[in-house]
Design an enzyme around this catalytic site. Sequence first.
Site, PDB file in Angstrom:
ATOM      1  N   GLY A  65       0.838  -1.200   0.000  1.00 39.58           N
ATOM      2  CA  GLY A  65       0.000   0.000   0.000  1.00 39.58           C
ATOM      3  C   GLY A  65       0.868   1.244   0.000  1.00 39.58           C
ATOM      4  N   GLY A  66       0.295   2.356   0.430  1.00 38.44           N
ATOM      5  CA  GLY A  66       1.068   3.596   0.455  1.00 38.44           C
ATOM      6  C   GLY A  66       0.188   4.807   0.646  1.00 38.44           C
ATOM      7  N   SER A  98      -4.124  -2.506  -0.204  1.00 39.01           N
ATOM      8  CA  SER A  98      -4.413  -1.096   0.019  1.00 39.01           C
ATOM      9  C   SER A  98      -4.328  -0.284  -1.286  1.00 39.01           C
ATOM     10  CB  SER A  98      -3.455  -0.549   1.079  1.00 39.01           C
ATOM     11  OG  SER A  98      -3.888   0.695   1.562  1.00 39.01           O
ATOM     12  N   ALA A 120      -7.638  -5.826   1.137  1.00 42.14           N
ATOM     13  CA  ALA A 120      -7.283  -5.140   2.391  1.00 42.14           C
ATOM     14  C   ALA A 120      -6.991  -3.664   2.126  1.00 42.14           C
ATOM     15  CB  ALA A 120      -6.092  -5.820   3.055  1.00 42.14           C
ATOM     16  N   PRO A 123      -8.583   2.404   4.470  1.00 38.92           N
ATOM     17  CA  PRO A 123      -7.632   3.490   4.762  1.00 38.92           C
ATOM     18  C   PRO A 123      -7.187   3.444   6.215  1.00 38.92           C
ATOM     19  CG  PRO A 123      -9.637   4.322   3.716  1.00 38.92           C
ATOM     20  CD  PRO A 123      -9.917   2.913   4.113  1.00 38.92           C
ATOM     21  N   LYS A 139     -15.610   9.704   7.045  1.00 39.03           N
ATOM     22  CA  LYS A 139     -15.576  10.453   5.780  1.00 39.03           C
ATOM     23  C   LYS A 139     -14.511   9.886   4.852  1.00 39.03           C
ATOM     24  CE  LYS A 139     -17.275  15.019   7.195  1.00 39.03           C
ATOM     25  NZ  LYS A 139     -16.901  16.448   7.362  1.00 39.03           N
TER      26      LYS A 139
END
Length: 311
Positions: A65-66, A98, A120, A123, A139
């Site tokens: 992810g990142g 992600s 997965a 956030p 949000k």
Amino acid sequence: MKKYIGLLLLIGFLATPPAYCKDLVVVVKISGAITPAVAEFVSHEISQANNDQEALIVLHMDTPGGLDTSMRQIIKKIQSSHVPVASFVAPSGSRAASAGTFITIASHIAAMAPGTNIGAAHPVNMMGGGESKTTMEQKIVNDAAAYIRSLAELRKRNAYWAELAVVKSVSISAEEAMRLNVIDLIAGDVKALALAVDGREVQVASGLVTLKTANLQIVYHEMNARQKMLDIISNPNVAYLLMMLGLVGLYFELSNPGLILPGVIGAISLILALYAMQTLPINYAGLLLIVFGMILFIAEINVTSYGLLAV
């Protein structure tokens, strides 16, 4: 007369540059977190491939992810590309988690190698507390869910599962992703991928194109030394340490004026951390470092630091 005509044809032939086929399968390797350096690297490669009118761009991915901003920068480049972009989660044992899930869903072609997984995509807060159900957290989750659903609908992929990957953090194998219409195909390597997509019609920014990739040369592009250095700094773990080091250094300098070393190291670390978290663009971060360096050179003239400020 024939002699002159033959001479003119020969001159014309020699003056004409030889035909050069630029149609290549360009493989862009992404290994590790999606950072500002990775976003810059991938964006540049996509732009270059469009300028050279290559046949296909393959994002060869293995990522946990990142950063959201870096991910969106890459996706915008994919969506504006006139050259088809394929995301390929490989080799076996790799993952597209992600931000990698978003990029895979957004690509014109989504492929995975056997023994890989995707999903997965919930956030998380870089500084911790990613599971708290505050209004702001909700949000962010709702925005990410809507974004990945829109990407899946654009590419005619499983939007329901894509949303679950964000909301429920579900993750699936390559075989299950194929069955659920999350990806387009499973391939063992890039060559098999190029053969599998040959003849496939893909909708890009300029319209519908038909891929002809069966017998094309495959070239691999990796980061240069500068990009690798920026990628190390942009790693979330390194960015967190730089932020802590910067705050601690400035605290000690303010608590004990005149120590110099904690303040210098703290200021530099803080600027690098702000770049790594993409709070500061690289141009502004570089400008701040140059200005800070000039201030230290001037301070060296008036402060006895035995060369520390100049260094």
